[in-house]
Design an enzyme around this catalytic site. Structure first.
Site, PDB file in Angstrom:
ATOM      1  N   GLN A 131      22.431  25.542   5.701  1.00 34.53           N
ATOM      2  CA  GLN A 131      23.237  24.559   5.225  1.00 34.53           C
ATOM      3  C   GLN A 131      24.624  24.951   4.943  1.00 34.53           C
ATOM      4  O   GLN A 131      25.132  25.708   4.200  1.00 34.53           O
ATOM      5  CB  GLN A 131      23.028  24.408   3.463  1.00 34.53           C
ATOM      6  CG  GLN A 131      23.437  23.115   2.666  1.00 34.53           C
ATOM      7  CD  GLN A 131      23.024  23.076   1.453  1.00 34.53           C
ATOM      8  OE1 GLN A 131      22.458  23.986   0.940  1.00 34.53           O
ATOM      9  NE2 GLN A 131      23.278  21.923   0.838  1.00 34.53           N
ATOM     10  N   GLY A 132      25.536  24.208   5.934  1.00 31.37           N
ATOM     11  CA  GLY A 132      26.976  24.316   6.000  1.00 31.37           C
ATOM     12  C   GLY A 132      27.888  23.329   5.034  1.00 31.37           C
ATOM     13  O   GLY A 132      28.399  22.544   5.784  1.00 31.37           O
ATOM     14  N   TYR A 133      27.481  23.387   3.723  1.00 32.56           N
ATOM     15  CA  TYR A 133      28.468  22.491   3.018  1.00 32.56           C
ATOM     16  C   TYR A 133      29.875  23.269   2.479  1.00 32.56           C
ATOM     17  O   TYR A 133      30.976  22.913   2.605  1.00 32.56           O
ATOM     18  CB  TYR A 133      27.608  22.203   1.573  1.00 32.56           C
ATOM     19  CG  TYR A 133      26.682  20.948   1.884  1.00 32.56           C
ATOM     20  CD1 TYR A 133      26.186  20.506   3.276  1.00 32.56           C
ATOM     21  CD2 TYR A 133      26.256  20.185   0.724  1.00 32.56           C
ATOM     22  CE1 TYR A 133      25.345  19.671   3.116  1.00 32.56           C
ATOM     23  CE2 TYR A 133      25.421  19.034   0.966  1.00 32.56           C
ATOM     24  CZ  TYR A 133      24.918  18.743   2.187  1.00 32.56           C
ATOM     25  OH  TYR A 133      24.013  17.756   2.180  1.00 32.56           O
ATOM     26  N   SER A 134      29.543  24.247   1.485  1.00 32.02           N
ATOM     27  CA  SER A 134      30.624  24.967   0.765  1.00 32.02           C
ATOM     28  C   SER A 134      31.738  25.503   1.748  1.00 32.02           C
ATOM     29  O   SER A 134      31.304  26.153   2.804  1.00 32.02           O
ATOM     30  CB  SER A 134      30.071  25.998  -0.136  1.00 32.02           C
ATOM     31  OG  SER A 134      29.238  25.580  -0.741  1.00 32.02           O
ATOM     32  N   SER A 166      23.748  30.548   3.048  1.00 32.91           N
ATOM     33  CA  SER A 166      22.343  31.373   2.964  1.00 32.91           C
ATOM     34  C   SER A 166      21.603  31.330   4.176  1.00 32.91           C
ATOM     35  O   SER A 166      21.630  30.401   5.060  1.00 32.91           O
ATOM     36  CB  SER A 166      21.507  30.839   2.068  1.00 32.91           C
ATOM     37  OG  SER A 166      22.224  30.740   0.656  1.00 32.91           O
ATOM     38  N   GLU A 252      17.104  18.881  -2.822  1.00 30.73           N
ATOM     39  CA  GLU A 252      17.141  20.239  -3.398  1.00 30.73           C
ATOM     40  C   GLU A 252      16.856  20.168  -4.735  1.00 30.73           C
ATOM     41  O   GLU A 252      16.324  21.105  -5.402  1.00 30.73           O
ATOM     42  CB  GLU A 252      18.785  20.757  -3.083  1.00 30.73           C
ATOM     43  CG  GLU A 252      18.845  22.167  -3.435  1.00 30.73           C
ATOM     44  CD  GLU A 252      20.346  22.630  -2.810  1.00 30.73           C
ATOM     45  OE1 GLU A 252      21.269  21.915  -2.939  1.00 30.73           O
ATOM     46  OE2 GLU A 252      20.621  23.835  -2.637  1.00 30.73           O
ATOM     47  N   SER A 370      26.201  24.235 -10.046  1.00 28.10           N
ATOM     48  CA  SER A 370      26.532  24.959 -11.273  1.00 28.10           C
ATOM     49  C   SER A 370      25.917  24.406 -12.746  1.00 28.10           C
ATOM     50  O   SER A 370      25.902  23.128 -12.700  1.00 28.10           O
ATOM     51  CB  SER A 370      27.942  25.713 -11.322  1.00 28.10           C
ATOM     52  OG  SER A 370      28.756  24.283 -12.073  1.00 28.10           O
ATOM     53  N   ASN A 371      25.707  25.218 -13.592  1.00 27.48           N
ATOM     54  CA  ASN A 371      25.277  24.798 -15.015  1.00 27.48           C
ATOM     55  C   ASN A 371      26.366  23.597 -15.707  1.00 27.48           C
ATOM     56  O   ASN A 371      25.947  22.591 -16.083  1.00 27.48           O
ATOM     57  CB  ASN A 371      25.212  25.766 -16.099  1.00 27.48           C
ATOM     58  CG  ASN A 371      23.986  26.552 -16.068  1.00 27.48           C
ATOM     59  OD1 ASN A 371      23.029  26.105 -15.147  1.00 27.48           O
ATOM     60  ND2 ASN A 371      23.677  27.224 -17.103  1.00 27.48           N
TER      61      ASN A 371
HETATM   62  C1  LIG Z   1      23.092  32.474  -3.890  1.00 29.71           C
HETATM   63  C2  LIG Z   1      24.098  31.434  -3.518  1.00 29.71           C
HETATM   64  C3  LIG Z   1      23.577  30.822  -2.410  1.00 29.71           C
HETATM   65  C4  LIG Z   1      24.287  29.581  -1.798  1.00 29.71           C
HETATM   66  N1  LIG Z   1      23.949  29.174  -0.604  1.00 29.71           N
HETATM   67  C5  LIG Z   1      24.734  28.145  -0.129  1.00 29.71           C
HETATM   68  C6  LIG Z   1      24.448  27.708   1.194  1.00 29.71           C
HETATM   69  O1  LIG Z   1      23.512  27.813   1.885  1.00 29.71           O
HETATM   70  N2  LIG Z   1      25.284  26.452   1.490  1.00 29.71           N
HETATM   71  C7  LIG Z   1      26.395  26.113   1.107  1.00 29.71           C
HETATM   72  O2  LIG Z   1      26.829  25.372   1.627  1.00 29.71           O
HETATM   73  N3  LIG Z   1      26.592  26.782  -0.280  1.00 29.71           N
HETATM   74  C8  LIG Z   1      25.873  27.466  -0.937  1.00 29.71           C
HETATM   75  N4  LIG Z   1      26.206  28.243  -2.019  1.00 29.71           N
HETATM   76  C9  LIG Z   1      27.554  27.866  -2.617  1.00 29.71           C
HETATM   77  C10 LIG Z   1      27.352  27.001  -4.030  1.00 29.71           C
HETATM   78  O3  LIG Z   1      26.958  25.927  -3.649  1.00 29.71           O
HETATM   79  C11 LIG Z   1      28.621  26.856  -4.667  1.00 29.71           C
HETATM   80  O4  LIG Z   1      28.918  28.354  -5.140  1.00 29.71           O
HETATM   81  C12 LIG Z   1      28.586  26.024  -6.004  1.00 29.71           C
HETATM   82  O5  LIG Z   1      28.553  24.663  -5.364  1.00 29.71           O
HETATM   83  C13 LIG Z   1      29.939  26.261  -6.610  1.00 29.71           C
HETATM   84  O6  LIG Z   1      31.044  26.129  -6.116  1.00 29.71           O
HETATM   85  P1  LIG Z   1      32.192  27.402  -6.118  1.00 29.71           P
HETATM   86  O7  LIG Z   1      31.426  28.721  -5.798  1.00 29.71           O
HETATM   87  O8  LIG Z   1      33.158  26.833  -5.239  1.00 29.71           O
HETATM   88  O9  LIG Z   1      32.684  27.530  -7.602  1.00 29.71           O
HETATM   89  P2  LIG Z   1      33.812  26.248  -8.124  1.00 29.71           P
HETATM   90  O10 LIG Z   1      33.287  24.937  -7.598  1.00 29.71           O
HETATM   91  O11 LIG Z   1      35.133  26.903  -7.642  1.00 29.71           O
HETATM   92  O12 LIG Z   1      33.447  26.492  -9.765  1.00 29.71           O
HETATM   93  C14 LIG Z   1      34.147  27.579 -10.412  1.00 29.71           C
HETATM   94  C15 LIG Z   1      33.689  27.089 -11.861  1.00 29.71           C
HETATM   95  O13 LIG Z   1      34.071  25.931 -12.311  1.00 29.71           O
HETATM   96  C16 LIG Z   1      33.216  25.293 -12.844  1.00 29.71           C
HETATM   97  N5  LIG Z   1      33.648  23.807 -12.379  1.00 29.71           N
HETATM   98  C17 LIG Z   1      33.801  23.207 -11.372  1.00 29.71           C
HETATM   99  N6  LIG Z   1      34.215  21.926 -11.330  1.00 29.71           N
HETATM  100  C18 LIG Z   1      33.828  21.681 -12.594  1.00 29.71           C
HETATM  101  C19 LIG Z   1      33.848  20.208 -13.033  1.00 29.71           C
HETATM  102  N7  LIG Z   1      34.097  19.387 -12.476  1.00 29.71           N
HETATM  103  N8  LIG Z   1      33.375  20.267 -14.493  1.00 29.71           N
HETATM  104  C20 LIG Z   1      33.134  21.311 -15.277  1.00 29.71           C
HETATM  105  N9  LIG Z   1      32.987  22.621 -14.733  1.00 29.71           N
HETATM  106  C21 LIG Z   1      33.496  22.732 -13.348  1.00 29.71           C
HETATM  107  C22 LIG Z   1      31.873  25.666 -12.171  1.00 29.71           C
HETATM  108  O14 LIG Z   1      30.752  25.231 -12.986  1.00 29.71           O
HETATM  109  C23 LIG Z   1      32.159  27.055 -12.157  1.00 29.71           C
HETATM  110  O15 LIG Z   1      31.874  27.723 -13.452  1.00 29.71           O
HETATM  111  C24 LIG Z   1      25.515  29.218  -2.567  1.00 29.71           C
HETATM  112  C25 LIG Z   1      25.999  29.939  -3.718  1.00 29.71           C
HETATM  113  C26 LIG Z   1      25.173  30.911  -4.228  1.00 29.71           C
HETATM  114  C27 LIG Z   1      25.633  31.785  -5.258  1.00 29.71           C
END
Ligand SMILES: Cc1cc2nc3c(=O)[nH]c(=O)nc-3n(C[C@H](O)[C@H](O)[C@H](O)COP(=O)(O)OP(=O)(O)OC[C@H]3O[C@@H](n4cnc5c(N)ncnc54)[C@H](O)[C@@H]3O)c2cc1C
Length: 391
Positions: A131-134, A166, A252, A370-371
């Site tokens: 999955q190429g999102y992030s 992942s 998902e 995230s939570n």
């Molecule tokens: C084990 C693992 C596997 C993953 N696999 C994939 C994958 O296969 N493909 C893919 O594309 N991505 C993948 N991800 C990425 C995942 O989707 C992102 O980590 C997630 O969406 C959070 O984005 P970020 O890490 O950039 O954190 P950020 O978005 O930068 O968030 C940082 C903090 O700020 C908080 N926050 C951000 N915005 C808000 C808001 N609007 N309101 C309140 N709080 C907020 C968040 O809750 C978090 O605590 C994976 C992540 C993990 C940990």
């Protein structure tokens, strides 16, 4: 929906149970209880063979409609399948991203040609997906993606960087969110994003592993530098990929997370066994936390049943929105309980499964929303609270 098991349900459960018991007794005995989050590096080739074994016997993609090669199982029967799979300690599935995310997306939004091309190899376990999102600047704020795609003759040419991808190191294909027209301000940022299907094994795609707390690498950075895919490999209309991308996320957060509590039950059983071994079972605080974990599992099961009972024609009800927040927080707490039960022994290498549980479950409250993001979703979509102010 009546959730009491009738004779047909029981014979379905028996059929699943005996298939899994027979299959996992022989050549596949070694993969039992291996793989899955925190243990993905384990026995990859053997688990790929297992995926193909499941496919050959019609036990992949059991919830897909029959016309697309699945079994067309109801949500309830999918849960029965997952429960039996966990009971048999079936291995973590190497094809779960294709089965759970890309396949349902292609079924819902893809063209008939895309369905014919991409679904059969997922069913058979011969093509794996990632999955190429992030991206470094686009996680929770996914619309901020900067990866771009431009048409060059009959191909899209893709440039940009994805992160946390992942299983990209095994994947044959990646579903990539890319900008096919420039970002605009405000809500229009969602426009101009396309959902591309991109082959991973080509020049112009570089996969760099990221080492996790566990010491293994289950996710990666992925660099696209002139990678190509055929013009027709866009799901939905060009520039209109946001709705498709959200559709994937609903899969998902939907059925694939129901039924997983038996995996957690297996982990709690291992924690109780460790508490007996170490003597911490006599500590009243540990006993209370174990009891709370047991109750948490029951709450998850009852919530899953409530969701299923209220769902019609496969649609998930608002209760389903609490599932991710609840299980992720529960599971992170279960990892902490495991460490407290083991005490100083937690650092010894004879406890790898419980160590992995603790270390990897730190990620549960981050990925798949995230939570904090889950709370926003519950507030806005389930409770009808005002939307948070846009940036
Ligand atoms: C084990 C693992 C596997 C993953 N696999 C994939 C994958 O296969 N493909 C893919 O594309 N991505 C993948 N991800 C990425 C995942 O989707 C992102 O980590 C997630 O969406 C959070 O984005 P970020 O890490 O950039 O954190 P950020 O978005 O930068 O968030 C940082 C903090 O700020 C908080 N926050 C951000 N915005 C808000 C808001 N609007 N309101 C309140 N709080 C907020 C968040 O809750 C978090 O605590 C994976 C992540 C993990 C940990």
């Amino acid at each position: 929906m009546d959730l009491r098991e009738n004779a047909d349900d029981r014979s379905f459960r028996d059929e699943v149970r005996s298939f899994l018991e027979d299959s996992l007794a022989g050549e596949f005995a070694a993969v039992r209880n291996r793989g899955g989050p925190g243990d993905e590096h384990a026995l990859f080739e053997e688990r790929l063979a297992w995926e193909r074994h499941l496919g050959a016997h019609g036990w992949t993609c059991v919830g897909w409609p029959k016309e697309h090669g699945g079994r067309g199982l109801s949500l309830w029967r999918q849960v029965v399948f997952l429960e039996e799979y966990a009971r048999a300690r079936g291995p973590g599935r190497v094809g779960h991203i294709g089965e759970g995310l890309l396949g349902p997306t292609v079924i819902a939004f893809g063209s008939p040609e895309q369905q014919r091309r991409f679904l059969p190899p997922i069913l058979a376990g011969t093509e794996l997906w990632c999955q190429g999102y992030s991206e470094p600047n686009a996680g929770s704020d996914l619309a901020n993606i900067a990866t771009s795609a431009a048409l060059d003759g009959d191909d899209w040419v893709i440039r940009g960087q994805k992160v946390w991808t992942s299983l990209a190191h095994w994947a044959d294909w990646c579903f990539v969110l890319a900008r096919t027209s420039p970002a605009q301000d405000g809500t229009a940022r969602h426009a101009g994003i396309s959902y591309l299907l991109v082959p991973m094994r080509q020049d112009g795609v570089e996969v760099r592993p990221i080492v996790q707390l566990t010491g293994d690498s289950e996710f990666n950075e992925v660099f696209f530098d002139g990678a190509r895919t055929a013009a027709e490999n866009v799901v939905g209309a060009v520039g209109d990929g946001w709705g498709v991308a959200m559709g994937t996320l609903s899969f998902e957060r939907g059925a694939s997370t129901l039924g997983q509590q038996l995996n957690f039950r297996n982990e709690l059983d291992a924690i109780v066994a460790a508490a007996r071994r170490t003597g911490t079972v006599d500590d009243p605080v540990v006993r209370e936390r174990v009891a709370r974990a047991h109750i948490g599992l029951e709450i998850m099961r009852l919530t899953a049943l409530r969701t299923l009972a209220g769902s019609e024609a496969g649609a998930l009800r608002p209760e389903a929105l609490i599932g991710k927040l609840y299980w992720a927080t529960f599971h992170r707490g279960l990892g902490e309980l495991a460490m407290d039960v083991l005490g100083a022994d937690a650092m010894a290498t004879e406890n790898p499964a419980l160590q992995r549980l603790f270390l990897f479950s730190r990620a549960d409250t981050i990925y798949a929303g995230s939570n904090q993001i889950q709370r926003n979703i519950i507030g806005e979509r389930a409770l009808g609270l005002p939307k948070r102010p846009s940036e």
